[in-house]
Design a protein around this motif. Structure first.
Motif, mmCIF file in Angstrom:
data_model
loop_
_atom_site.group_PDB
_atom_site.id
_atom_site.type_symbol
_atom_site.label_atom_id
_atom_site.label_comp_id
_atom_site.label_asym_id
_atom_site.label_seq_id
_atom_site.Cartn_x
_atom_site.Cartn_y
_atom_site.Cartn_z
ATOM 1 N N ASP A 37 -16.975 8.964 -0.498
ATOM 2 C CA ASP A 37 -16.123 9.240 -1.655
ATOM 3 C C ASP A 37 -16.537 10.577 -2.247
ATOM 4 O O ASP A 37 -17.688 11.008 -2.122
ATOM 5 C CB ASP A 37 -16.204 8.152 -2.728
ATOM 6 C CG ASP A 37 -14.923 8.094 -3.567
ATOM 7 O OD1 ASP A 37 -14.039 7.277 -3.247
ATOM 8 O OD2 ASP A 37 -14.799 8.894 -4.518
ATOM 9 N N ASN A 90 -8.330 7.558 4.527
ATOM 10 C CA ASN A 90 -7.717 6.943 3.338
ATOM 11 C C ASN A 90 -7.793 7.815 2.086
ATOM 12 O O ASN A 90 -6.944 7.712 1.205
ATOM 13 C CB ASN A 90 -8.419 5.600 3.095
ATOM 14 C CG ASN A 90 -8.162 5.038 1.710
ATOM 15 O OD1 ASN A 90 -7.119 4.435 1.466
ATOM 16 N ND2 ASN A 90 -9.105 5.248 0.787
ATOM 17 N N TYR A 166 3.096 15.549 -1.731
ATOM 18 C CA TYR A 166 2.542 14.273 -1.235
ATOM 19 C C TYR A 166 3.415 13.686 -0.118
ATOM 20 O O TYR A 166 2.910 13.253 0.926
ATOM 21 C CB TYR A 166 2.454 13.319 -2.425
ATOM 22 C CG TYR A 166 1.866 11.962 -2.150
ATOM 23 C CD1 TYR A 166 0.511 11.805 -1.905
ATOM 24 C CD2 TYR A 166 2.673 10.820 -2.179
ATOM 25 C CE1 TYR A 166 -0.028 10.545 -1.679
ATOM 26 C CE2 TYR A 166 2.147 9.556 -1.960
ATOM 27 C CZ TYR A 166 0.795 9.426 -1.712
ATOM 28 O OH TYR A 166 0.265 8.172 -1.489
ATOM 29 N N ILE A 199 0.823 -0.400 -4.534
ATOM 30 C CA ILE A 199 -0.438 -1.149 -4.572
ATOM 31 C C ILE A 199 -1.121 -0.839 -5.911
ATOM 32 O O ILE A 199 -1.212 0.333 -6.310
ATOM 33 C CB ILE A 199 -1.371 -0.713 -3.408
ATOM 34 C CG1 ILE A 199 -0.648 -0.763 -2.042
ATOM 35 C CG2 ILE A 199 -2.638 -1.566 -3.396
ATOM 36 C CD1 ILE A 199 -0.170 -2.110 -1.576
ATOM 37 N N THR A 201 -3.679 0.232 -8.128
ATOM 38 C CA THR A 201 -4.975 0.917 -8.223
ATOM 39 C C THR A 201 -4.893 1.843 -9.433
ATOM 40 O O THR A 201 -3.870 1.863 -10.127
ATOM 41 C CB THR A 201 -5.267 1.764 -6.965
ATOM 42 O OG1 THR A 201 -4.333 2.858 -6.919
ATOM 43 C CG2 THR A 201 -5.163 0.961 -5.679
ATOM 44 N N ARG A 202 -5.928 2.655 -9.628
ATOM 45 C CA ARG A 202 -5.889 3.547 -10.804
ATOM 46 C C ARG A 202 -4.730 4.560 -10.703
ATOM 47 O O ARG A 202 -4.284 5.094 -11.713
ATOM 48 C CB ARG A 202 -7.223 4.267 -10.983
ATOM 49 C CG ARG A 202 -7.547 5.217 -9.841
ATOM 50 C CD ARG A 202 -8.860 5.923 -10.029
ATOM 51 N NE ARG A 202 -9.003 6.940 -8.994
ATOM 52 C CZ ARG A 202 -9.767 8.012 -9.076
ATOM 53 N NH1 ARG A 202 -10.502 8.211 -10.143
ATOM 54 N NH2 ARG A 202 -9.829 8.882 -8.097
HETATM 55 N N1 LIG Z 1 -1.895 2.810 -4.655
HETATM 56 C C1 LIG Z 1 -0.717 2.929 -4.039
HETATM 57 O O1 LIG Z 1 0.309 2.360 -4.458
HETATM 58 C C2 LIG Z 1 -0.587 3.776 -2.799
HETATM 59 C C3 LIG Z 1 0.660 3.862 -2.189
HETATM 60 C C4 LIG Z 1 0.810 4.607 -1.042
HETATM 61 C C5 LIG Z 1 -0.281 5.259 -0.491
HETATM 62 N N2 LIG Z 1 -1.493 5.193 -1.112
HETATM 63 C C6 LIG Z 1 -2.599 5.916 -0.494
HETATM 64 O O2 LIG Z 1 -3.708 5.067 -0.351
HETATM 65 C C7 LIG Z 1 -4.904 5.849 -0.378
HETATM 66 C C8 LIG Z 1 -5.893 5.255 -1.378
HETATM 67 O O3 LIG Z 1 -5.334 5.351 -2.684
HETATM 68 P P1 LIG Z 1 -5.730 4.355 -3.880
HETATM 69 O O4 LIG Z 1 -4.469 3.906 -4.493
HETATM 70 O O5 LIG Z 1 -6.739 3.361 -3.414
HETATM 71 O O6 LIG Z 1 -6.404 5.398 -4.888
HETATM 72 P P2 LIG Z 1 -7.800 5.338 -5.711
HETATM 73 O O7 LIG Z 1 -7.769 6.510 -6.611
HETATM 74 O O8 LIG Z 1 -7.999 3.991 -6.282
HETATM 75 O O9 LIG Z 1 -8.883 5.536 -4.557
HETATM 76 C C9 LIG Z 1 -8.927 6.725 -3.804
HETATM 77 C C10 LIG Z 1 -10.358 7.166 -3.638
HETATM 78 O O10 LIG Z 1 -10.336 8.391 -2.875
HETATM 79 C C11 LIG Z 1 -11.289 9.272 -3.451
HETATM 80 N N3 LIG Z 1 -10.934 10.665 -3.158
HETATM 81 C C12 LIG Z 1 -9.947 11.413 -3.689
HETATM 82 N N4 LIG Z 1 -10.002 12.659 -3.221
HETATM 83 C C13 LIG Z 1 -11.058 12.714 -2.368
HETATM 84 C C14 LIG Z 1 -11.635 13.723 -1.592
HETATM 85 N N5 LIG Z 1 -11.158 14.971 -1.600
HETATM 86 N N6 LIG Z 1 -12.715 13.425 -0.831
HETATM 87 C C15 LIG Z 1 -13.227 12.169 -0.817
HETATM 88 N N7 LIG Z 1 -12.735 11.168 -1.567
HETATM 89 C C16 LIG Z 1 -11.661 11.439 -2.327
HETATM 90 C C17 LIG Z 1 -11.250 9.006 -4.949
HETATM 91 O O11 LIG Z 1 -12.437 9.453 -5.590
HETATM 92 C C18 LIG Z 1 -11.059 7.482 -4.973
HETATM 93 O O12 LIG Z 1 -12.293 6.813 -5.070
HETATM 94 C C19 LIG Z 1 -4.480 7.280 -0.690
HETATM 95 O O13 LIG Z 1 -4.350 8.017 0.509
HETATM 96 C C20 LIG Z 1 -3.112 7.086 -1.328
HETATM 97 O O14 LIG Z 1 -2.294 8.225 -1.208
HETATM 98 C C21 LIG Z 1 -1.673 4.462 -2.246
#
Ligand SMILES: NC(=O)c1ccc[n+]([C@@H]2O[C@H](COP(=O)([O-])OP(=O)(O)OC[C@H]3O[C@@H](n4cnc5c(N)ncnc54)[C@H](O)[C@@H]3O)[C@@H](O)[C@H]2O)c1
Length: 276
Positions: A37, A90, A166, A199, A201-202
């Motif tokens: 992370d 991810n 994005y 999903i 999440t924050r």
């Molecule tokens: N939450 C949703 O609804 C959703 C929908 C579609 C896709 N996604 C994708 O799922 C993945 C995870 O997202 P999430 O919702 O769990 O977000 P999140 O913010 O809860 O978790 C993402 C994590 O990635 C880390 N991160 C961000 N930039 C980084 C970097 N440059 N290097 C290393 N770590 C980094 C953050 O610190 C965080 O801990 C992402 O690729 C997001 O685009 C999420």
């Protein structure tokens, strides 16, 4: 019986949200996990949770967009556990604007984290995978099914207002997936994409006044979703609700288990039945 005993998994962005649950899930199936992370504390917290549950993990903190990160990440799996079997790309975040207000910096940052970083990590993984396969063949052993899972979004499949950067990156990752599925079939590596719908999440928490923010690499970025939109999911999504990070991790783990050894180059939508 754990299905990933002896496997070594690399998961980016696994300090929080979906990535964290993927790391915990793979570890619960017996994989040793390299937890990455951007933020040191959450990465260590995930490692601690895996160790406390009796699993095996180390942290490799740092930004996936840093020069040299990909090589360091791959090498940390080799040094700590002796190789590489599973890569889950991810890590990421959103930085939205309508196109006329989107800066080059905004475009580049999002393309870099969601597309260039996975490309660099997989490029760095290639020599290790190739070497492992050569050694396995030389020893007359069966080459095990290795796995790559790239994370996309329904925004990458159908577009989304305010997300030109994005959606483009998340569409691009499906091209990377399909290309590596073709290049790495000879190593018995399957390469697939999971595209998430909504999903919790924050990044997607309810934010009535638009004041939810995250800090990423020195920038404070607005995230969160209007509560009315969350309410609207009840009708837009056949399952009538947003998904949990645990459910999202379940979809990713499908492509990491031996049951998916003959499935490659696919995009699985994990969105409660949402159709694009
Ligand atoms: N939450 C949703 O609804 C959703 C929908 C579609 C896709 N996604 C994708 O799922 C993945 C995870 O997202 P999430 O919702 O769990 O977000 P999140 O913010 O809860 O978790 C993402 C994590 O990635 C880390 N991160 C961000 N930039 C980084 C970097 N440059 N290097 C290393 N770590 C980094 C953050 O610190 C965080 O801990 C992402 O690729 C997001 O685009 C999420």
């Amino acid at each position: 019986m754990a299905k990933l005993n002896g496997k070594i998994a690399l998961v980016t962005g696994s300090g929080r949200g979906i990535g964290r649950e993927v790391a915990l899930k793979l570890a619960s199936e017996g994989a040793s996990v390299v937890v990455n992370d951007l933020d040191h504390e959450p990465a260590h917290e995930t490692v601690q949770a895996i160790l406390e549950a009796g699993g095996s993990a180390i942290a490799c903190s740092g930004s996936v967009v840093e020069d040299g990160f990909a090589e360091r990440f791959v090498q940390s799996g080799v040094d700590a556990f002796g190789g590489l079997d599973i890569v889950v790309n991810n890590a990421g975040y959103t930085w939205d604007s309508v196109v006329q207000k989107m800066t080059d910096e905004q475009w580049d940052a999002i393309i870099d984290v969601h597309l260039k970083a996975p490309f660099r990590i997989l490029r760095a993984a290639q020599p290790v995978i190739s070497q492992q396969v050569k050694a396995e063949r030389a020893a007359g052993e069966a080459v095990p099914g290795r796995k790559v899972v790239n994370i996309s979004s329904v925004a990458g499949l159908g577009g989304n207002v305010g997300q030109a950067n994005y959606a483009s990156a998340k569409a691009g990752i499906t091209g990377l997936t399909k290309t590596l599925a073709k290049e790495w079939g000879r190593y018995n590596v399957t390469v697939n994409t999971v595209a998430f719908g909504f999903i919790l999440t924050r990044l997607t928490e309810a934010s009535a006044d638009g004041d939810s923010t995250i800090d990423v690499e020195g920038r404070t970025l607005q995230v969160g979703v209007n509560p009315e939109l969350l309410e609207g999911l009840k009708t837009a999504v056949p399952l009538g609700r947003a998904g949990t990070p645990e459910e999202a991790a379940g979809a990713v783990s499908l492509f990491c288990l031996p049951e998916s050894d003959y499935v490659s180059a696919q995009t699985l939508i994990c969105g409660g039945g949402l159709m694009i």
